[in-house]
Design an enzyme around this catalytic site. Structure first.
Site, PDB file in Angstrom:
ATOM      1  CG  ASN A  97      10.894  50.508 -46.955  1.00 12.12           C
ATOM      2  OD1 ASN A  97      11.074  50.033 -45.774  1.00 12.12           O
ATOM      3  ND2 ASN A  97      11.649  51.242 -47.531  1.00 12.12           N
ATOM      4  CE1 TYR A 163       7.258  57.190 -40.017  1.00  5.92           C
ATOM      5  CE2 TYR A 163       7.611  56.342 -37.579  1.00  5.92           C
ATOM      6  CZ  TYR A 163       7.805  56.204 -39.029  1.00  5.92           C
ATOM      7  OH  TYR A 163       8.349  55.001 -39.328  1.00  5.92           O
ATOM      8  CB  ALA A 164       3.072  57.688 -34.014  1.00  6.94           C
ATOM      9  CE  LYS A 167       5.516  54.294 -41.313  1.00  2.77           C
ATOM     10  NZ  LYS A 167       5.678  53.584 -42.698  1.00  2.77           N
TER      11      LYS A 167
END
Length: 252
Positions: A97, A163-164, A167
């Site tokens: 997480n 970040y994208a 992920k």
């Protein structure tokens, strides 16, 4: 024990939640403990981990272990895994997480240091931790890994691009690890959308405008992540692996 209680029962299981001292991670940790699991709370802030561990033990009666670690630091992760097995003798669930998406003025202003820190925490660390854990889970005959991704990975924009990208790599990792550690270890992606956590400072007007195209036309409250993660880490999803579960209020 009712039918639903039995289906989602985690009694005797050990669950490791990275980034578990606040936000969605904290909610996931409490949710798993309320279903009978012992919990490992891992983040950089030991005091915050210890406080959540105390709260979990007081409220649920389950064992909770705090552990200070930087998930983005490759060399710190074997110590985390060893500590879990030394304390509990097993690990049944890993929830990757921990993550971050720092602000920047423009794509051109993104420094190599910022880029590397985002990749390390959101992608490189979860890969290394999943491999260390996945090997032991497979040897022990079973387990579940949940990678907490973001709808930004499939709806990227200039403000969250590193970040994208990280992920998106996490989504790919889910499929590869599910094949690598199957049939005994299940690996799934929990793809979250916008939630009202301390990590965000939402301006009411811009927020209302931003969520208008969403099916539910609002952001989520942290507790609304619990049902989804309990499904993925319990026997309720025993035939679910390599899957992506979107929890985003219906982002188009």
């Amino acid at each position: 024990m009712g039918f639903a209680d039995e289906l989602f029962d985690l009694t005797g299981k050990v669950v490791l939640v990275t980034g578990g001292s606040k936000g969605l991670g904290r909610e996931m940790a409490f949710g798993a403990a309320r279903c009978g699991a012992d919990i490992v709370i891992a983040s950089r802030n030991h005091d915050a981990c210890a406080e959540v561990a105390r709260e979990i033990e007081a409220e649920t009666g389950r064992k909770a272990m705090p552990y200070s670690v930087h998930i983005g630091r490759w060399d710190q992760l074997p110590g985390l895994v060893d500590a879990v097995y030394e304390r509990f003798g097993r690990l049944d669930v890993l929830i990757n997480n921990a993550g971050m998406s720092p602000l920047y003025d423009s794509l051109e202003s993104v420094s190599e240091k910022l880029f590397d820190s985002v990749m390390n925490l959101n992608m490189k660390g979860p890969f290394r931790l999943s491999v260390l854990v996945g090997e032991r889970m497979a040897a022990a005959g079973g387990g579940s890994i949940v990678n907490v991704s973001s709808t930004g990975s499939i709806r990227p924009n200039a403000g969250i691009l590193p970040y994208a990208m990280a992920k998106s790599a996490l989504n790919t990792m889910t499929e590869g690890l599910a094949k690598a550690y199957g049939p005994t270890v299940r690996v799934n992606t929990l793809m979250s959308g916008p939630f009202d956590t301390s990590a965000h400072d939402w301006e009411p007007e811009s927020l209302a405008e931003g969520v208008r195209p969403h099916a539910l036309q609002r952001i989520g409250t942290p507790s609304e992540i619990i049902g989804s993660v309990l499904y993925l880490i319990s026997d309720a999803s025993s035939y679910t692996t390599m899957a992506t579960l979107r929890v985003d209020g219906g982002i188009p």
